[in-house]
Design an enzyme around this catalytic site. Structure first.
Site, PDB file in Angstrom:
ATOM      1  N   CYS A  59       0.849  -1.203   0.000  1.00  0.00           N
ATOM      2  CA  CYS A  59       0.000   0.000   0.000  1.00  0.00           C
ATOM      3  C   CYS A  59       0.882   1.250   0.000  1.00  0.00           C
ATOM      4  O   CYS A  59       1.701   1.443   0.908  1.00  0.00           O
ATOM      5  CB  CYS A  59      -0.936  -0.089   1.214  1.00  0.00           C
ATOM      6  SG  CYS A  59      -1.310   1.423   2.066  1.00  0.00           S
ATOM      7  N   CYS A  62       0.989   3.709   2.978  1.00  0.00           N
ATOM      8  CA  CYS A  62       1.513   3.101   4.215  1.00  0.00           C
ATOM      9  C   CYS A  62       3.019   3.332   4.359  1.00  0.00           C
ATOM     10  O   CYS A  62       3.542   3.332   5.465  1.00  0.00           O
ATOM     11  CB  CYS A  62       1.213   1.603   4.254  1.00  0.00           C
ATOM     12  SG  CYS A  62      -0.542   1.244   4.133  1.00  0.00           S
TER      13      CYS A  62
END
Lengths: 168, 74
Positions: A59, A62
């Site tokens: 991600c 993230c």
């Protein structure tokens, strides 16, 4: 036949309504820690404010959120909130090795639990990656934050401090 | 069972079955889609080279993404 169909629809509706809502007590949230041979149950953290952060190594945001949340945690500990909160990360990688590799590059000081089967993600009905939930010392979910931008860190910090101080 | 109810049941079942094919991926199931190889433009260097060849050949300053024929008037 109609009764059976109605029954099936009612059961389906019950399951659909079981998402974690704001104001609701957090469901049983436990898992194996990613880097240690230990399990963690957030019930053990009752009495502390918990920021439960769902993430994955693939991600994009993230890569920014984990180091920034870690820095925020260090800053808050230094600011006099050492035993009042904890950040708990829930990793959703199917391959835990990918998450371990990520954490080698972006190490964090808070506990990370592994959820490769996405049981917790399903329970919390994560709408996007990353998503974090703020859980007050009584175990009640008080806020949900979807996604992550660097500019949103101040809001996360403000909410966290407010919850720690009991000002919701 | 009356024909109306039978028809209704058939529609509900058919709808339920066809809905399965359109179930979107959950946010945590997008790991494979996030792989660099799944990007529209997986190799920026190669695409830059392609773009260079294109605008050199077509004399279209600004490359393929800008409208116009290279006259510099847009």
């Amino acid at each position: 036949m109609i009764r059976m169909l109605t029954g099936a629809l009612m059961i389906a509706a019950t399951f659909a309504a079981q998402a974690v809502e704001i104001g609701q007590v957090a469901p049983e949230t436990r898992g194996q820690r990613l880097l240690y041979e230990q399990s963690l149950d957030i019930k053990e953290l009752r009495g502390k404010t918990v920021l439960l952060d769902f993430w994955a190594s693939w991600c994009g945001p993230c890569k920014q959120s984990l180091p920034m949340l870690d820095q925020m945690r260090t800053d808050l500990v230094a600011a006099g909130y050492p035993d009042m909160f904890e950040i708990v990360a829930v990793n959703l990688d199917e391959d835990p090795d990918a998450a371990k590799k990520f954490l080698k590059r972006y190490p964090v000081g808070y506990p990370v639990i592994s959820d490769p089967e996405a049981e917790l993600a399903t329970l919390y009905k994560i709408p996007t990656m990353p998503t974090s939930f703020l859980i007050d010392p009584q175990g009640v979910v008080v806020w949900r934050h979807e996604g992550f931008r660097a500019s949103e860190l101040s809001e996360i910090r403000r909410r966290l401090v407010q919850t720690m101080n009991g000002e919701q | 069972m009356s024909p109306l109810i039978r028809g209704l049941v058939a529609i509900v079942l058919l709808g339920a079955l066809s809905a399965c094919s359109t179930t979107p991926l959950k946010p945590w199931e997008r790991g494979n889609l996030a792989e660099p190889t799944m990007a529209w433009d997986p190799d920026p260097l190669a695409s830059q080279l392609d773009s260079h060849v294109y605008f050199s050949k077509e004399a279209s300053t600004g490359g393929a993404s800008v409208g116009g024929g290279g006259c510099g008037c847009n």
